[in-house]
Design an enzyme around this catalytic site. Structure first.
Site, mmCIF file in Angstrom:
data_model
loop_
_atom_site.group_PDB
_atom_site.id
_atom_site.type_symbol
_atom_site.label_atom_id
_atom_site.label_comp_id
_atom_site.label_asym_id
_atom_site.label_seq_id
_atom_site.Cartn_x
_atom_site.Cartn_y
_atom_site.Cartn_z
ATOM 1 N N GLU A 209 47.802 19.427 75.021
ATOM 2 C CA GLU A 209 48.772 20.214 74.476
ATOM 3 C C GLU A 209 49.489 19.520 73.179
ATOM 4 O OE1 GLU A 209 52.086 21.308 77.592
ATOM 5 O OE2 GLU A 209 53.028 19.654 76.719
ATOM 6 N N TYR B 157 54.724 25.759 70.405
ATOM 7 C CA TYR B 157 54.157 25.141 71.576
ATOM 8 C C TYR B 157 52.527 25.921 71.359
ATOM 9 C CZ TYR B 157 52.674 24.323 76.456
ATOM 10 O OH TYR B 157 51.934 23.989 77.042
#
Length: 375
Positions: free
Chosen positions: A189, A101
């Protein structure tokens, strides 16, 4: 403003972030052609502005062009959390070994951009933060200096990323920050950033949220807004410069000022009610915008009462009152309403409301209690 995955990834790629080859399709036959062009084995991904696409059946692997066409036809038209899939991204399938992530976002408490990364990629970061917070690494970035190599090295080392990938990881994190800064984003992201079987890094998903207040600097991005992903109410609110978010309650709220709107919603919940929306008419509200705001609120069939909480600073109480009365003339609703009106021209506004037989309140507590009872 949120961008679709394919839009976000293409913007990331402009800043040096590696992404899979892929194209967007709106029909099954287009998906088949793209899959053939990409070599056959592809991932077909629904393009809707919500999470949980995979769990809802909106992301599937196809082993050949025929299967890609079949899967695309299954996904197109699918309802995912209230959003209808109108297009799919057909991406070259990646050989995934590990998932990371990675995000750049604004840390409001520090008033700085922050890089956040975790070796637990592919999961909801909220779940990781709740269950294994030690797996999340946070680095603040000085916007005048940018992301430094020692910062990305610290994060890569902490995630046990192989040293031979550290340089590539720094290129990706720097590219992601450059994209974040270039478009005035509030969030950039990648989840997941994958370590491939070929020992490389690849951004197989992407999310980009852009600060609406900066869109005047980016007309090319404003044109990328997908109006099909908005409700009619959201489109009308944006047209009149209103900040509107639909919620699940039954008490409609019209307030001037975001902080006051949040406080109003809190007090409604304090007295046992549930707000149906967040709606900030702003400081320069006019009769026209107030009329539009009330029309938007009443378009929600769940609304059983409406609470107005207006504190007149720049906005004038008589303008708000005229807007409420005018809206009721146009709509003819019998839904009960309570108005709390203070500040500039409040007396004039209260008189207009009294002439129209509208219920009023002096304090927010009184107004909220009346609205909850009426709902």
């Amino acid at each position: 403003m949120n961008l679709h995955e394919y839009q976000a990834k293409w913007l990331f790629a402009q800043h040096g972030v590696p992404i899979p080859k892929g194209k967007v399709a709106t029909t099954g036959s287009q998906a088949r052609s793209i899959a053939r062009e990409l070599g056959g084995r592809v991932v077909v991904k629904s393009q809707v502005l919500t999470g949980g696409r995979g769990k809802a059946g909106g992301v599937k692997l196809a082993n050949d062009p025929d299967e890609a066409e079949s899967i695309a036809n299954q996904i197109l038209g699918l309802d995912i959390k209230g959003y209808t899939v109108r297009k799919v991204l057909v991406d070259e399938a990646a050989n995934i070994r590990d998932e990371i992530y990675l995000a750049i976002l604004i840390d409001r408490s520090r008033r700085l951009p922050m890089m956040m990364a975790s070796a637990a990629g592919g999961m909801d970061i909220e779940q990781v933060a709740a269950e294994t917070p030690e797996k999340i690494f946070r680095i603040h970035i000085d916007p005048m200096i940018g992301l430094r190599s020692y910062q990305s090295t610290y994060v890569a080392s902490g995630m046990d990323l192989p040293p031979k990938l550290w340089r590539e990881f720094h290129i990706i994190t720097t590219g992601l920050f450059d994209a974040f800064r270039a478009v005035d984003a509030s969030l950039a992201e990648i989840n997941p950033l994958v370590v491939t079987g070929e020992n490389g890094l690849l951004a197989v998903d992407g999310k980009l949220s852009i600060d609406d207040n900066a869109l005047f600097r980016h007309p090319e991005l404003a044109e990328m807004r997908d109006v099909d992903e908005e409700t009619e109410s959201e489109r009308e609110a944006r047209q009149y410069g209103l900040s509107y978010i639909q919620l699940d309650g039954n008490i409609g709220c019209m307030v001037n000022g975001a902080g006051l709107a949040m406080a109003t919603m809190d007090v409604i919940k304090l007295y046992g009610g549930e707000p149906a929306n967040f709606l900030d008419i702003g400081g320069g509200a006019t009769t026209e915008s107030v009329t539009a705001a009330l029309r938007i609120i009443l378009a929600d069939a769940k609304v059983k009462a409406v609470l107005f909480n207006i504190f007149g600073g720049i906005v004038r109480g008589d303008e708000v009152a005229n807007g409420i009365v005018e809206a009721l003339k146009q709509i003819g609703s019998d839904i009960p309403m309570v108005v709390r009106l203070l500040g500039t021209n409040a007396e004039e506004g209260l008189q207009i409301l009294a002439d129209a037989n509208m219920a009023t309140a002096t304090t927010l507590t009184e107004a909220a209690q009346k609205a909850v009872a009426l709902a």
